[in-house]
Design an enzyme around this catalytic site. Structure first.
Site, PDB file in Angstrom:
ATOM      1  N   TYR A 138      -2.278  -1.051  10.891  1.00 17.97           N
ATOM      2  CA  TYR A 138      -2.498  -1.680   9.580  1.00 17.97           C
ATOM      3  C   TYR A 138      -1.328  -1.356   8.643  1.00 17.97           C
ATOM      4  CZ  TYR A 138      -3.864  -1.866   4.725  1.00 17.97           C
ATOM      5  OH  TYR A 138      -3.843  -2.081   3.364  1.00 17.97           O
ATOM      6  N   LYS A 194       1.957  -3.696   6.682  1.00 18.41           N
ATOM      7  CA  LYS A 194       2.399  -3.709   5.270  1.00 18.41           C
ATOM      8  C   LYS A 194       3.904  -3.438   5.194  1.00 18.41           C
ATOM      9  CE  LYS A 194      -1.520  -4.596   3.464  1.00 18.41           C
ATOM     10  NZ  LYS A 194      -1.764  -5.906   2.897  1.00 18.41           N
ATOM     11  N   SER A 213       0.843  -1.203   0.000  1.00 17.17           N
ATOM     12  CA  SER A 213       0.000   0.000   0.000  1.00 17.17           C
ATOM     13  C   SER A 213       0.873   1.246   0.000  1.00 17.17           C
ATOM     14  CB  SER A 213      -0.856  -0.028   1.266  1.00 17.17           C
ATOM     15  OG  SER A 213      -1.447   1.228   1.512  1.00 17.17           O
TER      16      SER A 213
HETATM   17  P1  NAD Z   1     -10.951  -6.965   1.480  1.00 23.84           P
HETATM   18  O1  NAD Z   1     -11.126  -6.922   2.953  1.00 23.84           O
HETATM   19  O2  NAD Z   1     -12.143  -6.745   0.625  1.00 23.84           O
HETATM   20  O3  NAD Z   1     -10.266  -8.344   1.033  1.00 23.84           O
HETATM   21  C1  NAD Z   1      -9.377  -9.053   1.835  1.00 23.84           C
HETATM   22  C2  NAD Z   1      -9.924 -10.476   1.973  1.00 23.84           C
HETATM   23  O4  NAD Z   1      -9.029 -11.237   2.773  1.00 23.84           O
HETATM   24  C3  NAD Z   1     -11.290 -10.513   2.660  1.00 23.84           C
HETATM   25  O5  NAD Z   1     -12.218 -11.202   1.840  1.00 23.84           O
HETATM   26  C4  NAD Z   1     -11.026 -11.263   3.958  1.00 23.84           C
HETATM   27  O6  NAD Z   1     -12.141 -12.046   4.335  1.00 23.84           O
HETATM   28  C5  NAD Z   1      -9.791 -12.082   3.614  1.00 23.84           C
HETATM   29  N1  NAD Z   1      -8.942 -12.431   4.764  1.00 23.84           N
HETATM   30  C6  NAD Z   1      -8.437 -11.609   5.706  1.00 23.84           C
HETATM   31  N2  NAD Z   1      -7.698 -12.305   6.584  1.00 23.84           N
HETATM   32  C7  NAD Z   1      -7.711 -13.607   6.175  1.00 23.84           C
HETATM   33  C8  NAD Z   1      -7.138 -14.817   6.653  1.00 23.84           C
HETATM   34  N3  NAD Z   1      -6.405 -14.850   7.781  1.00 23.84           N
HETATM   35  N4  NAD Z   1      -7.349 -15.961   5.976  1.00 23.84           N
HETATM   36  C9  NAD Z   1      -8.114 -15.966   4.858  1.00 23.84           C
HETATM   37  N5  NAD Z   1      -8.699 -14.853   4.349  1.00 23.84           N
HETATM   38  C10 NAD Z   1      -8.502 -13.691   5.005  1.00 23.84           C
HETATM   39  O7  NAD Z   1      -9.804  -5.914   1.134  1.00 23.84           O
HETATM   40  P2  NAD Z   1      -9.310  -5.388  -0.285  1.00 23.84           P
HETATM   41  O8  NAD Z   1      -9.659  -3.955  -0.372  1.00 23.84           O
HETATM   42  O9  NAD Z   1      -9.727  -6.313  -1.345  1.00 23.84           O
HETATM   43  O10 NAD Z   1      -7.747  -5.483  -0.070  1.00 23.84           O
HETATM   44  C11 NAD Z   1      -6.975  -6.541  -0.577  1.00 23.84           C
HETATM   45  C12 NAD Z   1      -5.531  -6.317  -0.169  1.00 23.84           C
HETATM   46  O11 NAD Z   1      -5.094  -5.058  -0.687  1.00 23.84           O
HETATM   47  C13 NAD Z   1      -5.319  -6.248   1.340  1.00 23.84           C
HETATM   48  O12 NAD Z   1      -4.093  -6.865   1.632  1.00 23.84           O
HETATM   49  C14 NAD Z   1      -5.251  -4.766   1.614  1.00 23.84           C
HETATM   50  O13 NAD Z   1      -4.504  -4.479   2.764  1.00 23.84           O
HETATM   51  C15 NAD Z   1      -4.558  -4.257   0.348  1.00 23.84           C
HETATM   52  N6  NAD Z   1      -4.823  -2.845   0.061  1.00 23.84           N
HETATM   53  C16 NAD Z   1      -6.113  -2.397   0.011  1.00 23.84           C
HETATM   54  C17 NAD Z   1      -6.359  -1.061  -0.261  1.00 23.84           C
HETATM   55  C18 NAD Z   1      -7.760  -0.510  -0.261  1.00 23.84           C
HETATM   56  O14 NAD Z   1      -7.929   0.692  -0.046  1.00 23.84           O
HETATM   57  N7  NAD Z   1      -8.782  -1.316  -0.507  1.00 23.84           N
HETATM   58  C19 NAD Z   1      -5.277  -0.188  -0.489  1.00 23.84           C
HETATM   59  C20 NAD Z   1      -3.975  -0.693  -0.448  1.00 23.84           C
HETATM   60  C21 NAD Z   1      -3.754  -2.033  -0.179  1.00 23.84           C
HETATM   61  C1  WQD Z   2      -9.388   9.872   1.181  1.00 23.17           C
HETATM   62  C2  WQD Z   2      -9.513  11.378   1.395  1.00 23.17           C
HETATM   63  C3  WQD Z   2      -9.683  12.001   3.711  1.00 23.17           C
HETATM   64  C4  WQD Z   2     -13.627  10.242   4.452  1.00 23.17           C
HETATM   65  C5  WQD Z   2      -6.895   4.814   3.340  1.00 23.17           C
HETATM   66  C6  WQD Z   2      -5.931   4.017   4.192  1.00 23.17           C
HETATM   67  C7  WQD Z   2      -4.711   3.645   3.423  1.00 23.17           C
HETATM   68  C8  WQD Z   2      -5.060   2.952   2.093  1.00 23.17           C
HETATM   69  C9  WQD Z   2      -6.089   3.733   1.332  1.00 23.17           C
HETATM   70  C10 WQD Z   2      -5.027   0.563   2.350  1.00 23.17           C
HETATM   71  C11 WQD Z   2      -8.675  11.896   2.557  1.00 23.17           C
HETATM   72  C12 WQD Z   2     -10.942  12.363   2.962  1.00 23.17           C
HETATM   73  C13 WQD Z   2     -12.430  10.638   3.877  1.00 23.17           C
HETATM   74  C14 WQD Z   2     -14.590  11.225   4.780  1.00 23.17           C
HETATM   75  C15 WQD Z   2     -13.125  12.931   3.934  1.00 23.17           C
HETATM   76  N1  WQD Z   2      -5.652   1.661   2.325  1.00 23.17           N
HETATM   77  N2  WQD Z   2     -12.194  11.954   3.630  1.00 23.17           N
HETATM   78  N3  WQD Z   2     -14.308  12.536   4.505  1.00 23.17           N
HETATM   79  O1  WQD Z   2      -7.076   8.023   4.074  1.00 23.17           O
HETATM   80  O2  WQD Z   2      -6.139   8.061   1.709  1.00 23.17           O
HETATM   81  O3  WQD Z   2      -6.267   5.972   2.910  1.00 23.17           O
HETATM   82  O4  WQD Z   2      -7.222   4.033   2.181  1.00 23.17           O
HETATM   83  O5  WQD Z   2      -3.867   0.337   2.267  1.00 23.17           O
HETATM   84  O6  WQD Z   2      -3.949   2.812   4.223  1.00 23.17           O
HETATM   85  O7  WQD Z   2      -5.557   4.806   5.302  1.00 23.17           O
HETATM   86  O8  WQD Z   2      -8.401   7.049   2.151  1.00 23.17           O
HETATM   87  O9  WQD Z   2     -10.744   7.126   1.462  1.00 23.17           O
HETATM   88  O10 WQD Z   2     -10.187   7.308   3.920  1.00 23.17           O
HETATM   89  O11 WQD Z   2      -9.660   9.210   2.413  1.00 23.17           O
HETATM   90  O12 WQD Z   2     -12.921  14.119   3.730  1.00 23.17           O
HETATM   91  O13 WQD Z   2     -15.677  10.940   5.300  1.00 23.17           O
HETATM   92  O14 WQD Z   2     -10.876  11.662   1.746  1.00 23.17           O
HETATM   93  O15 WQD Z   2      -9.374  12.980   4.647  1.00 23.17           O
HETATM   94  O16 WQD Z   2      -8.213  13.162   2.193  1.00 23.17           O
HETATM   95  P1  WQD Z   2      -6.942   7.387   2.770  1.00 23.17           P
HETATM   96  P2  WQD Z   2      -9.820   7.604   2.515  1.00 23.17           P
END
Ligand code: NAD
Ligand code: WQD
Length: 345
Positions: free
Chosen positions: A158, A162, A132
């Site tokens: 979290y 990562k 991330s």
């Molecule tokens: P998500 O929660 O929709 O998907 C993750 C899945 O993993 C879920 O279905 C959950 O049930 C499963 N899971 C969690 N722990 C588990 C375990 N111990 N065993 C088996 N299954 C398990 O999240 P997502 O948005 O699809 O994210 C996927 C990956 O991408 C994650 O690693 C997340 O940290 C990373 N990521 C997400 C974002 C975002 O904003 N969505 C941003 C950057 C990185």
């Molecule tokens: C986006 C923008 C907020 C909600 C998160 C995780 C990060 C990564 C991505 C996984 C920011 C603003 C939000 C609201 C707002 N995930 N905001 N009102 O904070 O960039 O990152 O998701 O790896 O780890 O922290 O995403 O969607 O929460 O916010 O004004 O009700 O929207 O301040 O500027 P963020 P977000």
């Protein structure tokens, strides 16, 4: 590509979209998930993956399992000849990770360790890991390249999981030359498959911006709170690099194909668009595309938020031959279609 890909967290948001692209690229998919945060579960089956099968006309082998159960994990590797792994499974709620750090460290770190151990046992060394942009902390240079320092000023557990996993992967890649690993640092994923059949569960507790915007647009909430109007950005609101989930999905197929072409032991790529979008830009685009009104109020900054984050996406373009194609308008339209077709998830 015709590889057998083991996908952890395959019933989740990004995992399910990625499986669409893997099947379209002629891969066989073995997906696992424990449903801790999946998009729909029916009697041990993944509702999202059933939709994926409808979208692609192809089937997915699915096991409900927890990565913390190494015996079960071993049994799956024993049963199937797996060529490579995409590791999505993790818990990802930032606020929850501060409340339950032990749960997050256990799930995300032990889950990763179990997977690496079993992969090594079965001579499977090709791995794509979901990292991330959060590993960059509060960036000091823009756009953010893969060479930017990581691990500093990460404000939540979290994000630290990562960062710690990236460090672990770096170490193991030096320990055994067989490892071939790509860590993909996603920026802010948005949108849904254009069919409206899969997306992120809108009924789950959320803190990300898009579900809030849409809840206001459909009248379930009266007003969107914008956190901070005094950042050093053109309109004072926070800037992010929003990327369509289908672009992320195709980025994974590109990463896998790179792994079977080149052996670098470990490589890191940003997956972003390279464009910074403010909260106000996002709200205005959403209103225009969906023909709705989203009343908002600007309040103080949210604790732990950073001001600006957007990617330098050139490395993925030159080395993976991948570039984000979808516009912010498409992200909003696709999210809205999914939300209106599936108001209950
Ligand atoms: P998500 O929660 O929709 O998907 C993750 C899945 O993993 C879920 O279905 C959950 O049930 C499963 N899971 C969690 N722990 C588990 C375990 N111990 N065993 C088996 N299954 C398990 O999240 P997502 O948005 O699809 O994210 C996927 C990956 O991408 C994650 O690693 C997340 O940290 C990373 N990521 C997400 C974002 C975002 O904003 N969505 C941003 C950057 C990185
Ligand atoms: C986006 C923008 C907020 C909600 C998160 C995780 C990060 C990564 C991505 C996984 C920011 C603003 C939000 C609201 C707002 N995930 N905001 N009102 O904070 O960039 O990152 O998701 O790896 O780890 O922290 O995403 O969607 O929460 O916010 O004004 O009700 O929207 O301040 O500027 P963020 P977000």
């Amino acid at each position: 590509m015709s590889k057998t890909v083991f996908v952890t967290g395959g019933a989740g948001y990004i995992g399910s979209h990625c499986i669409v692209e893997l099947l379209n690229a002629n891969c066989q998919v073995i997906a696992v998930d424990n449903f801790v945060n999946s998009v729909g579960e029916e009697n041990g089956e993944s509702a999202a993956l059933k939709k994926v099968e409808i979208i692609t006309g192809k089937s997915v082998t699915f096991y409900q399992m927890d990565l913390l159960d190494i015996t079960e994990l071993d049994a799956i590797f024993h049963k199937h000849k797996i060529d490579c792994v995409i590791h999505f499974a993790a818990m990802k709620a930032v606020g929850e990770s501060m409340e339950y750090p032990l749960l997050y460290y256990k799930n995300n770190i032990i889950g990763m360790l179990n997977l690496l151990e079993v992969m090594e046992r079965y001579n499977c060394y090709q791995l794509v890991f979901s990292s991330s942009c959060t590993v960059y902390g509060e960036p000091t240079e823009f756009p953010v390249t893969e060479n930017h320092s990581i691990g500093q000023n990460i404000t939540n557990v979290y994000g630290k999981t990562k960062y710690f996993i990236e460090e672990m992967l770096e170490d193991i890649s030096h320990s055994n030359e067989k490892w071939n690993i790509i860590a993909l640092r996603y920026f802010n994923p948005l949108g849904a498959h254009p069919s409206g059949l899969i997306g992120e569960d809108p009924t789950k507790p959320f803190s990300n911006i898009m579900p809030f915007i849409s809840q206001v647009a459909i009248g379930r909430k009266t007003v969107l709170t914008i956190f901070g109007g005094d950042y050093e950005t053109p309109d004072g609101t926070g800037v992010r690099d929003y990327i369509h989930v289908m672009d992320l999905a195709s980025g994974h197929v590109a990463a896998l194909s790179y792994l079977f072409r080149k052996h670098d032991r470990i490589k890191v790529f940003n997956l972003g668009t390279g464009t910074g979008v403010s909260v106000l830009d996002l709200v205005k685009t959403f209103e225009k595309v969906t023909n709705t009104v989203v009343p908002f109020k600007i309040t103080g900054r949210r604790e732990g938020d950073i001001s600006i984050m957007y990617a330098d996406a050139k490395l993925a373009e030159t080395e993976l031959n991948w570039k984000a194609k979808h516009t912010l308008e498409e992200m909003c339209a696709d999210f809205w279609r999914w939300q209106t077709m599936n108001p209950n998830g």
